[in-house]
Design an enzyme around this catalytic site. Structure first.
Site, PDB file in Angstrom:
ATOM      1  CE  LYS A   1     -55.967  62.388  15.728  1.00  0.00           C
ATOM      2  NZ  LYS A   1     -57.182  61.617  15.881  1.00  0.00           N
TER       3      LYS A   1
ATOM      4  NE  ARG B   1     -61.653  67.000  16.439  1.00  0.00           N
ATOM      5  CZ  ARG B   1     -60.477  67.207  16.996  1.00  0.00           C
ATOM      6  NH1 ARG B   1     -59.399  66.590  16.520  1.00  0.00           N
ATOM      7  NH2 ARG B   1     -60.351  68.005  18.038  1.00  0.00           N
TER       8      ARG B   1
END
Ligand code: 9MG
Length: 280
Positions: free
Chosen positions: A221, A255
């Site tokens: 991210k 995740r």
């Protein structure tokens, strides 16, 4: 600690990894790579071989700025892949969707976990999830993917996020969804700037004390890019470091795009945490 996913039970005494399988043309890290069904199946096989406990199949990008696609197009992307994984591989399948029609079709095709970035707030989603016996991941997001990174504001991080997740757990319980089927997720990067994401990760222990297992997703991210200056596919080490810190602070499922690397790191993390429990 355990999670019930349909007829499966996932033991969360050890941390687990959810491998990301985006069948989208435009996801931020792997957009377009697994649009072909056979390529998607090969990637699912590789993630299972690397130790993933769950494969998360998504047909709509949720990156900042993304716009929603119609349910029919999303279903056309994910259902053939879910069906193919379900008949070939012994792994729990999650569907990354917010749309009731896609949830129903995905569960009929073999998915046993609904991963919803809207935490079942879209019309009909709570009712659809309550009809089925799939597990549900309730994620916090401020705003929508199209607008969420435009000046996100909090009174308190992580307090506001905890309050939201408590409300969504209560809504699920009232709708008849068994608590043993629920996961919560603070939604790193979903309506949070870098400072807010760091504050959230630092204080993640508090979010892990809601009475349902915690899932965390930081893989590749933007925060990791800001901290390292690296492009999305060069953020593996940074993502592994963030995963280790999340598990140390109570996350039970990570995740990630980078399954093998994350599993190695979490084995070490878990062993050190258990050694601490054994010796006081
Ligand atoms: C779909 N998706 C993208 N990022 C995510 C995250 O951090 N958590 C969950 N549950 N889903 C995500």
């Amino acid at each position: 600690m355990q999670l019930r996913l349909g007829t499966r039970t996932l033991d969360l005494d050890q941390p687990r990894v959810m491998g990301i399988l985006n069948v989208t043309p435009d996801s931020f890290s792997d957009g377009g790579r697994f649009l072909d069904r056979d390529a998607a199946i090969r990637q699912a096989e590789a993630m299972l071989a690397a130790g993933a406990s769950i494969i998360d199949v998504g047909g709509e990008s949720t990156r900042p700025g993304a716009v929603s696609v119609p349910a029919g197009r999303e279903a056309d992307r994910v259902i053939p892949v879910i069906e193919a994984i379900a008949v070939r591989l012994d792994v729990a399948i999650s569907v990354d969707t917010s749309k009731p029609a896609v949830m129903r079709a995905a569960v009929a095709a073999g998915a046993t976990l609904i991963n919803d970035i809207y935490a079942l707030r879209q019309d009909g989603a709570l009712e659809a999830a309550a009809e089925m016996d799939a597990a549900v991941c309730l994620m916090h997001m401020q705003g929508t993917p199209a607008t969420m990174q435009v000046n996100p504001q909090y009174r308190h991080v992580p307090g506001d996020i905890i309050e939201f997740l408590q409300g969504r757990v209560a809504a699920c319980q009232q709708a008849g969804i068994n608590t043993a089927r629920l996961l919560v997720d603070p939604g790193f990067g979903f309506g949070k700037n870098d400072r807010q994401n760091l504050e959230l990760l630092h204080n993640l222990r508090q979010v892990s004390q809601l009475g349902v297992p915690l899932l965390a997703g930081l893989s590749r991210k933007r925060l990791l890019g800001s901290l390292t200056g690296r492009s999305t596919d060069q953020r593996v080490f940074a993502g592994v470091a963030a995963a280790v810190m999340a598990v140390e602070r109570g996350a039970r499922i990570i995740r990630t795009h980078d399954v093998a690397e994350t599993i190695d790191a979490l084995r070490v993390t878990q062993a050190v945490m258990e050694a601490g429990q054994e010796h006081g």
